[in-house]
Design an enzyme around this catalytic site. Structure first.
Site: not given
Ligand SMILES: *[C@@H]1O[C@H](CO)[C@@H](O)[C@H](O)[C@H]1NC(C)=O
Ligand SMILES: *[C@@H]1O[C@H](CO)[C@@H](O)[C@H](O)[C@H]1NC(C)=O
Ligand SMILES: *[C@@H]1O[C@H](CO)[C@@H](O)[C@H](O)[C@H]1NC(C)=O
Ligand SMILES: *[C@@H]1O[C@H](CO)[C@@H](O)[C@H](O)[C@H]1NC(C)=O
Ligand SMILES: *[C@@H]1O[C@H](CO)[C@@H](O)[C@H](O)[C@H]1NC(C)=O
Ligand SMILES: *[C@@H]1O[C@H](CO)[C@@H](O)[C@H](O)[C@H]1NC(C)=O
Ligand SMILES: *[C@@H]1O[C@H](CO)[C@@H](O)[C@H](O)[C@H]1NC(C)=O
Ligand SMILES: *[C@@H]1O[C@H](CO)[C@@H](O)[C@H](O)[C@H]1NC(C)=O
Ligand SMILES: *[C@@H]1O[C@H](CO)[C@@H](O)[C@H](O)[C@H]1NC(C)=O
Length: 857
Positions: A522-523, A529, A640
């Protein structure tokens, strides 16, 4: 002031971060030596570093290997080995007589076996010129919050056919990681001294140390992109601009060519002359300010050569813009007219000035300021600059200065870090904590390059820059937590953290993700990953798996586990556990079914969030941040905050994620911690960027950008837009001030948004973007205002339209809410430290809703 730590230059080789493929531009006569290496080896830029042994002519030396690779070092070469000298030792390099040379020395102060670079003080002498004396690379790096430094010198021509470079320890040992010797043309001449029009300095015969080299109004230029194979590095000037007004930047139009005419290309590459910073086009404003840069860490009692590069590619005639140049508040040049100097549009030129910096108050600085020369009645009131270089000139055969002092705050911070790591033996952690600095400017500069050139690829082997980039921001916490596959990081974890977090077996991880099946990805982030998976037959989780080839980030891995395991809040993504087995590392989180906020704002077909839902999401995220700032045992600054770090679960509840960059402070009684710049471009607090002082208000700034992003449904940075619109923060503030913000509001919201609610929202976002942290609201205030926005919207949605009539009342309520909240807030800051069961927010939501909701009263 702790200015010492702030953004100073030191030729940190950003080239390491920007994988420019292409060969090295080193010429045949250049020597590029990796000290202590036994064979030649290439760095991330493809530059070849040769072994140094054959040039050593005397003394005791040994080749040593660093025990820890700082995450900012993307390649082994040249920093992971060093040559150490336990007594006076010399190198002898062949050189051409009467030639000028760049000499660059690279230092990575680390632990080399039993040799700790913190204990090394030494001098370096080139022929009879003292370059460094009682030099501590470790102290210097700490003061600059960088992992490594590069010193560049330009050695005056001599009649000798060799260069003798002597290293002599004064305490401990001496060391060096890399040496470059690059022949350069003689590009210096006789220069007039500022303030003494009858005195000149012969720069031709001077030895120099490069202090600053900036591409004004432009971006970082890597050694490979320098002209004439000189492998210089040019940095972005933005961090050095001073004051609220930093002018505007511009770039050469396609129909204008830069023509060097008689000027040698070696002076500066085309990139320098094709970008410019000027004052802007408001005559009245320009009349009242100086376009100013401030350079720090200038050793007094030396002369400095300031070289200013100009090229006017916009105007065509003399007397269109004429300006005065001030250096250290003295007139260096009156009535500068670039076109008159260069002879035409698009023709580069440069001017040199020498200024003597006298011993003053201690924090020595060099000021450069430009102001239109109104007295000459130019057509436009403007001033411009394309590049600047500052060189220190040798005095009595020396260029050495004292070691800078790391700021007290830095030292305190380091101390905290040590205790926090709960690991007194591992020096690696300390270095890791100190390290980011080298990456700091690096990453920011790299981003500029990527953004402005619209390149799709920033780095190759190096991955962590990508997670800084909103454009490349990936799904599910594109964290900087690069997880090492090589070391057993969990053995460094405090037992408390280990107790709070579940340890999964790797078999469980494999089972959960169907053997890490690609369809479950998913990312993707720098660390590797992110997979979705299922554990315990039914619990959905997101699993970050380390990239086995990544050697970086053990420290981040630990930080993330330590922090997340301690933080439990409804609006924070929870860490469920981790896996650390067979060289595999994984972090296991709550699964966020609806992904990132960003993809619901402006990506694909999903852009269908109502205003009310957006407000609820903002409120959730604000609560999460508020908890980080005030609710936990430590004050935590997220560092962030951005829309890809706000995730949504299946109920649209917002949760803040990604604490890889987070920073804990003790009680924040000092108000801020001084640290390195980290974060994502487009969201970065300008004050933080300039001063490197981190406060909660830095998060507030980023959150302000997020608020505008939610209102306007566009990215924080969109390089495809006209220049003035690229940065959302700038553009939204501009529109807000002009009263035309509505023009840029997400069209999906048109007609469905309560005007009062929007106005309140925009005012709040605007306040968050205040230049000075002190002027920004706290998350507490923001929360309150957002609740009010929601209330106003709900009133409209429920058919109520008389928001005006309630204004008095709501204002009154505002005061109440504030009081109440302050009380809640002050009563006990250490909520959450008692237990780690779900400590929810400070019930601010309930308090607000009761007070604000007119129906509830
Ligand atoms: C910088 O150098 C790389 C290769 O060395 C090249 O691909 C790139 O176009 C250069 N960038 C500029 C702005 O010249
Ligand atoms: C270049 O183009 C710009 C607009 O695109 C125009 O204003 C300018 O006059 C042109 N310059 C030259 C030298 O043709
Ligand atoms: C120059 O002037 C500014 C503002 O007046 C002052 O803050 C600064 O210290 C001065 N710089 C030097 C080097 O004298
Ligand atoms: C610009 O700088 C010069 C030199 O420091 C100073 O004399 C002048 O007052 C400044 N002008 C403005 C508008 O700040
Ligand atoms: C060497 O540098 C250290 C740190 O700056 C300083 O404390 C010490 O006094 C210096 N020693 C000499 C001999 O200058
Ligand atoms: C890592 O350390 C933990 C705790 O010390 C230990 O239980 C585990 O076996 C180690 N794993 C590996 C792969 O060495
Ligand atoms: C967007 O919608 C179109 C048609 O409604 C569909 O074909 C397409 O797959 C959708 N794209 C995404 C990314 O969901
Ligand atoms: C957006 O949501 C509303 C209400 O939830 C729905 O009526 C509308 O059809 C949706 N639009 C799209 C493009 O999905
Ligand atoms: C906050 O709570 C902790 C734990 O109960 C307690 O030790 C501390 O004294 C309290 N602080 C204040 C300011 O009440």
């Amino acid at each position: 002031m702790n200015a010492k730590t702030q953004g100073l230059f030191f030729l940190v080789s950003l080239s390491l971060l920007c994988n420019a493929h292409g060969k090295s531009s080193d010429t045949a006569d250049s020597l590029v030596l990796g000290c202590g290496w036994e064979s030649s080896s290439s760095d991330a830029d493809g530059r070849k570093w040769e072994p140094d042994a054959k040039f050593i002519t005397g003394g005791n030396s040994a080749s040593v290997r660093a025990q820890f690779q700082d995450p900012s070092l993307v390649s082994d070469t040249p920093y992971m080995t060093a040559r150490i000298f336990t007594s006076k030792a010399t190198y002898k390099f062949p050189v051409k007589p009467n030639g000028r040379y760049f000499l660059r020395l690279h230092f990575y102060p680390a632990l080399y076996g039993s040799n700790n670079a913190e204990e090394a003080y030494f001098s370096v002498v080139a022929n009879d010129l003292t370059l460094l004396k009682n030099f501590s690379a470790s102290l210097t790096c700490k003061a600059l919050t960088q992992a490594y430094i590069i010193r560049e010198y330009s050695l005056a021509p001599s009649t000798l056919d060799s260069l003798t470079l002597t290293f002599e320890p004064s305490v401990g040992f001496a060391f060096v990681n890399g040496i470059e010797l690059i022949p350069m043309p003689d590009m210096f001449d006789t220069v007039t001294m500022i303030g003494f029009s009858d005195q000149t300095v012969d720069a031709k015969t001077s030895n120099m140390q490069t202090m600053y080299r900036l591409n004004v109004g432009g971006q970082y230029v890597s050694p490979n992109n320098d002209s004439a194979g000189l492998t210089r590095t040019w940095y972005d000037d933005l961090p050095y601009t001073y004051g609220a007004q930093s002018g505007v930047t511009n770039q050469v139009e396609k129909n204008v060519t830069i023509d060097y005419k008689d000027m040698p290309a070696s002076v500066a590459p085309m990139d320098i002359y094709s970008t410019v910073r000027s004052m802007g086009n408001d005559k009245a404003i320009n009349q009242n300010y100086n376009l100013t840069w401030v350079f720090q860490q200038i050793d007094p009692n030396y002369m400095y050569l300031v070289r200013l590069h100009f090229c006017d590619f916009y105007y065509t005639k003399p007397n269109q813009i004429v300006f005065n140049i001030y250096i250290n508040n003295q007139t260096a040049q009156s009535e500068a007219d670039v076109i008159a100097w260069s002879g035409g549009q698009g023709v580069p030129t440069y001017k040199d000035f020498v200024v003597y910096v006298v011993d003053g108050k201690g924090d020595e600085e060099l000021w450069l300021a430009l102001h239109p020369a109104i007295e000459t009645k130019p057509e436009f009131y403007d001033a411009q600059l394309n590049g600047v270089e500052i060189f220190k000139l040798d005095m009595k055969k020396s260029l050495a200065g004292p070691n800078p002092k790391p700021s007290d705050l830095y030292l305190k911070d380091e101390e905290e870090q040590k205790t926090f790591d709960d690991d007194k033996t591992s020096n690696a952690n300390v270095i890791g904590g100190a390290a980011g600095g080298a990456a700091a400017f690096g990453a920011v500069a790299a981003i500029c390059i990527a953004v402005y050139q619209r390149k799709k690829r920033v780095t190759g082997t190096e991955s962590h820059t990508s997670s800084w980039l909103p454009i490349y921001g990936s799904h599910t916490s594109a964290s900087k937590s690069t997880i090492s596959g090589k070391s057993n990081a969990s053995s460094h974890l405090s037992s408390a953290a280990q107790g709070r977090c579940r340890r999964f077996t790797f078999a469980e991880m494999k089972h959960a993700t169907k053997n890490f099946d690609e369809s479950n990805v998913i990312g993707v982030g720098g660390f590797g990953k992110v997979y979705k998976g299922m554990v315990d037959a039914g619990t959905k989780v997101a699993i970050k798996r380390s990239n086995p080839s990544s050697e970086q980030g053990v420290h981040e891995f630990q930080t993330e586990i330590e922090m997340l395991s301690e933080l439990r809040h409804k609006h924070l993504v929870s860490l469920i556990g981790f896996c650390d087995e067979d060289n595999e590392m994984c972090l296991v989180y709550d699964y966020m079914a609806r992904g990132t906020l960003r993809e619901h704002l402006y990506k694909g077909n999903k852009t269908n969030l109502s205003w009310k839902r957006r407000l609820e999401i903002c409120i959730g995220a604000a609560k999460g941040l508020h908890y980080l700032h005030t609710g936990a045992k430590w004050t935590i600054i997220h560092r962030d905050v951005k829309t890809t770090n706000i995730l949504l679960d299946e109920h649209w509840d917002a949760k803040v994620s990604d604490f890889g960059l987070s920073k804990t402070g003790p009680e924040m009684s000092a108000g801020h911690v001084s640290t390195v710049v980290k974060g994502s471009f487009g969201y970065l607090d300008p004050e933080y960027f300039r001063r490197q002082q981190l406060t909660e208000k830095s998060d507030v700034y980023s959150f302000g950008v997020v608020l505008f992003e939610i209102l306007c449904a566009r990215p924080a940075l969109n390089p495809s837009l006209p220049k003035e619109q690229v940065s959302l923060a700038d553009w939204a503030l501009h529109c807000q001030k002009k009263g035309v913000l509505e023009d840029i509001v997400d069209p999906h919201l048109k007609g469905k948004i309560n005007q009062e609610s929007m106005k309140k929202f925009a005012d709040t976002a605007e306040k968050c973007l205040a230049d000075h942290g002190l002027d920004r609201p706290t998350l507490n205030d923001i929360l309150w205002n957002l609740e009010l926005c929601l209330q106003l919207q709900e009133n409209m949605d429920n058919g109520g339209s008389s928001t005006h009539s309630r204004r008095g009342e709501t204002n009154h309520n505002e005061a109440n809410a504030r009081n109440q909240n302050t009380a809640t807030h002050n009563s006990n800051r250490s909520l959450g430290s008692e237990s780690d069961v779900d400590v929810n927010d400070l019930n601010t939501g309930e308090v607000f809703s009761q007070i604000v909701n007119p129906k509830g009263r």
